[in-house]
Design a protein around this motif. Structure first.
Motif, PDB file in Angstrom:
ATOM      1  N   ASN A   9     -41.550  21.205  41.876  1.00 49.35           N
ATOM      2  CA  ASN A   9     -41.460  22.643  42.079  1.00 49.35           C
ATOM      3  C   ASN A   9     -40.368  22.995  43.083  1.00 49.35           C
ATOM      4  O   ASN A   9     -39.514  23.839  42.826  1.00 49.35           O
ATOM      5  CB  ASN A   9     -42.806  23.190  42.566  1.00 49.35           C
ATOM      6  N   VAL A  10     -40.349  22.332  44.228  1.00 50.51           N
ATOM      7  CA  VAL A  10     -39.371  22.669  45.254  1.00 50.51           C
ATOM      8  C   VAL A  10     -37.969  22.257  44.842  1.00 50.51           C
ATOM      9  O   VAL A  10     -36.984  22.900  45.194  1.00 50.51           O
ATOM     10  CB  VAL A  10     -39.751  22.043  46.618  1.00 50.51           C
ATOM     11  N   LEU A  11     -37.828  21.194  44.048  1.00 47.03           N
ATOM     12  CA  LEU A  11     -36.512  20.761  43.594  1.00 47.03           C
ATOM     13  C   LEU A  11     -36.052  21.519  42.356  1.00 47.03           C
ATOM     14  O   LEU A  11     -34.873  21.521  42.032  1.00 47.03           O
ATOM     15  CB  LEU A  11     -36.526  19.257  43.293  1.00 47.03           C
ATOM     16  N   GLY A  12     -36.984  22.137  41.668  1.00 45.45           N
ATOM     17  CA  GLY A  12     -36.612  22.961  40.532  1.00 45.45           C
ATOM     18  C   GLY A  12     -36.653  22.271  39.191  1.00 45.45           C
ATOM     19  O   GLY A  12     -36.268  22.860  38.185  1.00 45.45           O
ATOM     20  N   PHE A  13     -37.100  21.011  39.128  1.00 47.74           N
ATOM     21  CA  PHE A  13     -37.032  20.313  37.846  1.00 47.74           C
ATOM     22  C   PHE A  13     -38.349  20.273  37.092  1.00 47.74           C
ATOM     23  O   PHE A  13     -38.474  19.578  36.073  1.00 47.74           O
ATOM     24  CB  PHE A  13     -36.481  18.894  37.998  1.00 47.74           C
ATOM     25  N   GLU A  14     -39.374  21.022  37.542  1.00 45.73           N
ATOM     26  CA  GLU A  14     -40.665  20.948  36.877  1.00 45.73           C
ATOM     27  C   GLU A  14     -40.579  21.390  35.412  1.00 45.73           C
ATOM     28  O   GLU A  14     -41.307  20.899  34.550  1.00 45.73           O
ATOM     29  CB  GLU A  14     -41.718  21.779  37.631  1.00 45.73           C
ATOM     30  N   ARG A  15     -39.672  22.298  35.100  1.00 44.29           N
ATOM     31  CA  ARG A  15     -39.572  22.804  33.733  1.00 44.29           C
ATOM     32  C   ARG A  15     -39.007  21.765  32.768  1.00 44.29           C
ATOM     33  O   ARG A  15     -39.090  21.936  31.560  1.00 44.29           O
ATOM     34  CB  ARG A  15     -38.702  24.065  33.706  1.00 44.29           C
ATOM     35  N   TYR A  16     -38.394  20.684  33.315  1.00 42.51           N
ATOM     36  CA  TYR A  16     -37.760  19.692  32.463  1.00 42.51           C
ATOM     37  C   TYR A  16     -38.589  18.411  32.309  1.00 42.51           C
ATOM     38  O   TYR A  16     -38.177  17.500  31.599  1.00 42.51           O
ATOM     39  CB  TYR A  16     -36.391  19.314  33.036  1.00 42.51           C
ATOM     40  N   LEU A  17     -39.736  18.359  32.963  1.00 42.99           N
ATOM     41  CA  LEU A  17     -40.486  17.109  33.008  1.00 42.99           C
ATOM     42  C   LEU A  17     -40.898  16.599  31.630  1.00 42.99           C
ATOM     43  O   LEU A  17     -40.928  15.395  31.383  1.00 42.99           O
ATOM     44  CB  LEU A  17     -41.730  17.274  33.884  1.00 42.99           C
ATOM     45  N   ASP A  18     -41.215  17.507  30.734  1.00 50.22           N
ATOM     46  CA  ASP A  18     -41.732  17.092  29.425  1.00 50.22           C
ATOM     47  C   ASP A  18     -40.701  17.213  28.308  1.00 50.22           C
ATOM     48  O   ASP A  18     -41.056  17.187  27.139  1.00 50.22           O
ATOM     49  CB  ASP A  18     -42.981  17.921  29.080  1.00 50.22           C
ATOM     50  N   ASP A  19     -39.436  17.345  28.677  1.00 49.82           N
ATOM     51  CA  ASP A  19     -38.384  17.485  27.672  1.00 49.82           C
ATOM     52  C   ASP A  19     -37.594  16.186  27.586  1.00 49.82           C
ATOM     53  O   ASP A  19     -36.737  15.904  28.425  1.00 49.82           O
ATOM     54  CB  ASP A  19     -37.456  18.644  28.036  1.00 49.82           C
ATOM     55  N   PRO A  20     -37.843  15.348  26.573  1.00 46.55           N
ATOM     56  CA  PRO A  20     -37.179  14.043  26.485  1.00 46.55           C
ATOM     57  C   PRO A  20     -35.704  14.135  26.109  1.00 46.55           C
ATOM     58  O   PRO A  20     -34.990  13.132  26.159  1.00 46.55           O
ATOM     59  CB  PRO A  20     -37.972  13.319  25.389  1.00 46.55           C
ATOM     60  N   THR A  21     -35.230  15.335  25.750  1.00 45.41           N
ATOM     61  CA  THR A  21     -33.827  15.472  25.345  1.00 45.41           C
ATOM     62  C   THR A  21     -32.903  15.736  26.522  1.00 45.41           C
ATOM     63  O   THR A  21     -31.684  15.772  26.352  1.00 45.41           O
ATOM     64  CB  THR A  21     -33.669  16.621  24.333  1.00 45.41           C
ATOM     65  N   ILE A  22     -33.481  15.913  27.699  1.00 49.98           N
ATOM     66  CA  ILE A  22     -32.660  16.257  28.865  1.00 49.98           C
ATOM     67  C   ILE A  22     -32.505  15.043  29.766  1.00 49.98           C
ATOM     68  O   ILE A  22     -33.466  14.372  30.129  1.00 49.98           O
ATOM     69  CB  ILE A  22     -33.293  17.432  29.648  1.00 49.98           C
ATOM     70  N   GLY A  23     -31.252  14.759  30.125  1.00 46.60           N
ATOM     71  CA  GLY A  23     -30.941  13.677  31.052  1.00 46.60           C
ATOM     72  C   GLY A  23     -30.686  14.212  32.448  1.00 46.60           C
ATOM     73  O   GLY A  23     -30.593  15.423  32.668  1.00 46.60           O
ATOM     74  N   LEU A  24     -30.558  13.316  33.400  1.00 44.94           N
ATOM     75  CA  LEU A  24     -30.378  13.700  34.800  1.00 44.94           C
ATOM     76  C   LEU A  24     -29.356  12.788  35.461  1.00 44.94           C
ATOM     77  O   LEU A  24     -29.408  11.568  35.334  1.00 44.94           O
ATOM     78  CB  LEU A  24     -31.721  13.590  35.536  1.00 44.94           C
ATOM     79  N   ILE A  25     -28.420  13.401  36.174  1.00 43.36           N
ATOM     80  CA  ILE A  25     -27.487  12.677  37.029  1.00 43.36           C
ATOM     81  C   ILE A  25     -27.723  13.141  38.459  1.00 43.36           C
ATOM     82  O   ILE A  25     -27.841  14.342  38.716  1.00 43.36           O
ATOM     83  CB  ILE A  25     -26.016  12.945  36.643  1.00 43.36           C
ATOM     84  N   TYR A  29     -21.289   7.721  35.359  1.00 44.74           N
ATOM     85  CA  TYR A  29     -22.478   8.164  36.085  1.00 44.74           C
ATOM     86  C   TYR A  29     -23.744   7.693  35.364  1.00 44.74           C
ATOM     87  O   TYR A  29     -23.805   7.686  34.137  1.00 44.74           O
ATOM     88  CB  TYR A  29     -22.502   9.700  36.210  1.00 44.74           C
ATOM     89  N   GLU A  30     -24.726   7.316  36.151  1.00 38.41           N
ATOM     90  CA  GLU A  30     -25.992   6.864  35.584  1.00 38.41           C
ATOM     91  C   GLU A  30     -26.792   8.051  35.068  1.00 38.41           C
ATOM     92  O   GLU A  30     -27.038   9.008  35.805  1.00 38.41           O
ATOM     93  CB  GLU A  30     -26.805   6.121  36.642  1.00 38.41           C
ATOM     94  N   ILE A  31     -27.208   7.965  33.817  1.00 34.60           N
ATOM     95  CA  ILE A  31     -28.067   8.994  33.243  1.00 34.60           C
ATOM     96  C   ILE A  31     -29.516   8.524  33.371  1.00 34.60           C
ATOM     97  O   ILE A  31     -29.877   7.456  32.894  1.00 34.60           O
ATOM     98  CB  ILE A  31     -27.752   9.238  31.751  1.00 34.60           C
ATOM     99  N   ARG A  32     -30.324   9.340  34.042  1.00 34.15           N
ATOM    100  CA  ARG A  32     -31.732   8.968  34.213  1.00 34.15           C
ATOM    101  C   ARG A  32     -32.611   9.941  33.442  1.00 34.15           C
ATOM    102  O   ARG A  32     -32.325  11.130  33.383  1.00 34.15           O
ATOM    103  CB  ARG A  32     -32.117   8.988  35.693  1.00 34.15           C
ATOM    104  N   ARG A  33     -33.680   9.453  32.880  1.00 35.83           N
ATOM    105  CA  ARG A  33     -34.653  10.323  32.232  1.00 35.83           C
ATOM    106  C   ARG A  33     -35.564  10.922  33.292  1.00 35.83           C
ATOM    107  O   ARG A  33     -35.873  10.273  34.310  1.00 35.83           O
ATOM    108  CB  ARG A  33     -35.491   9.513  31.233  1.00 35.83           C
TER     109      ARG A  33
END
Length: 298
Positions: free
Chosen positions: A225-241, A290-294
């Motif tokens: 919540n504080v980092l802002g990524f809660e909306r992406y937790l269940d979306d397997p199509t989104i990566g993270l750097i 860059y490393e792509i993390r799920r």
């Protein structure tokens, strides 16, 4: 300075803390975070010897003195600021003159010397908490244990108290153990963070490491919540750097644009150890090294 080894605590048949190991070093600020009922406040009381561990060992450096800062101030309304602070010296061997000198010293430290004869009803919430801090300091403590010390305050006043505690940490070399649900404050204030879930220590690391690469499910839940990524937790199509410097953040952003990568969101955060940023992208490929993390593999 403080070592907890295999510490457990039970109340009746209820397990509050389970086999917990934690080191707290001199002069550092350690944040304890977790959901309500996780065992954070109980752990503070065990450190301060207000509760006895059911099993395990609490090793504390000789002659360490503790001060406790409460959420609700715990001031006596009928007493002046001077006398509220003197309560911490009721069993001391100081003379009245020495007590008076020490009261003035700690009030100077917290910026309330002009309110020495005021009563709590005449003070704001922030001023009351400053009195509580002064009362904790008067016994020449080495460690401040803070149990939700800012949660009863508005954000501006909470920030003032955090700045004061940070100054005291530097000026007096105080060690601070800080329990809070206000994760934005923990992020900005603490050197290290320990995350507790149902009495179990799930993660402990520097603030930037915990916030940028949370390892446990409870960490992801708390920080999402504080980092802002809660909306992406269940979306397997989104990566993270994740990037760890302003130059790296700039270079990564440029690389993403040059490769026509769809950027869902960017979140940049500052901690005591430095800046980091999360880029959420619609790609599972390697982008410019860059490393792509799920999300679920943080």
């Amino acid at each position: 300075m403080i070592k907890l080894r295999n510490v457990s605590k039970q109340f009746g048949n209820k397990q509050i803390i389970s086999n917990l190991d934690l080191d707290i070093n001199q002069g550092e600020i350690v944040g304890l975070i977790g959901l309500s009922g996780a065992g954070k406040s109980t752990l503070l009381r065990i450190i301060n010897n207000l509760e006895q561990a059911t099993s395990g060992e609490v090793i504390i450096k000789d002659n360490i003195k503790f001060g406790f800062i409460f959420q609700t101030f715990n001031l006596v309304n009928s007493l002046t600021v001077r006398d509220n602070i003197k309560l911490a010296l009721v069993n001391s061997t100081f003379t009245e003159s020495e007590k008076e000198t020490k009261v003035i010293e700690v009030l100077n430290l917290v910026g309330l010397e002009a309110y020495i004869d005021s009563k709590p009803k005449e003070l704001s919430g922030g001023q009351k908490q400053r009195v509580g801090i002064a009362r904790s300091l008067i016994a020449d403590v080495d460690v401040l244990l803070c149990d939700e010390a800012t949660s009863a305050l508005d954000p501006f006043t909470a920030n003032e108290i955090i700045n004061l505690l940070g100054e005291l940490n530097k000026k007096l070399g105080l060690t601070i153990v800080f329990v809070s649900h206000q994760l934005e404050i923990v992020r900005d204030f603490c050197d290290r963070i320990a995350i507790i879930d149902n009495g179990v220590l799930c993660e402990v690391d520097t603030t930037i490491n915990v916030f940028s690469k949370p390892k446990s499910n409870i960490s992801i839940k708390l920080l999402g919540n504080v980092l802002g990524f809660e909306r992406y937790l269940d979306d397997p199509t989104i990566g993270l750097i994740t990037c760890y410097s302003k130059s790296e953040i700039k270079d990564c952003y440029t690389a993403l644009l040059e490769n026509n990568v769809d950027i869902e969101a960017t979140y940049q955060h500052h901690t005591k150890q430095g800046v980091f940023a999360h880029f959420f992208i619609r790609s599972a490929e390697q982008i410019a090294g860059y490393e792509i993390r799920r999300i679920n593999g943080l």
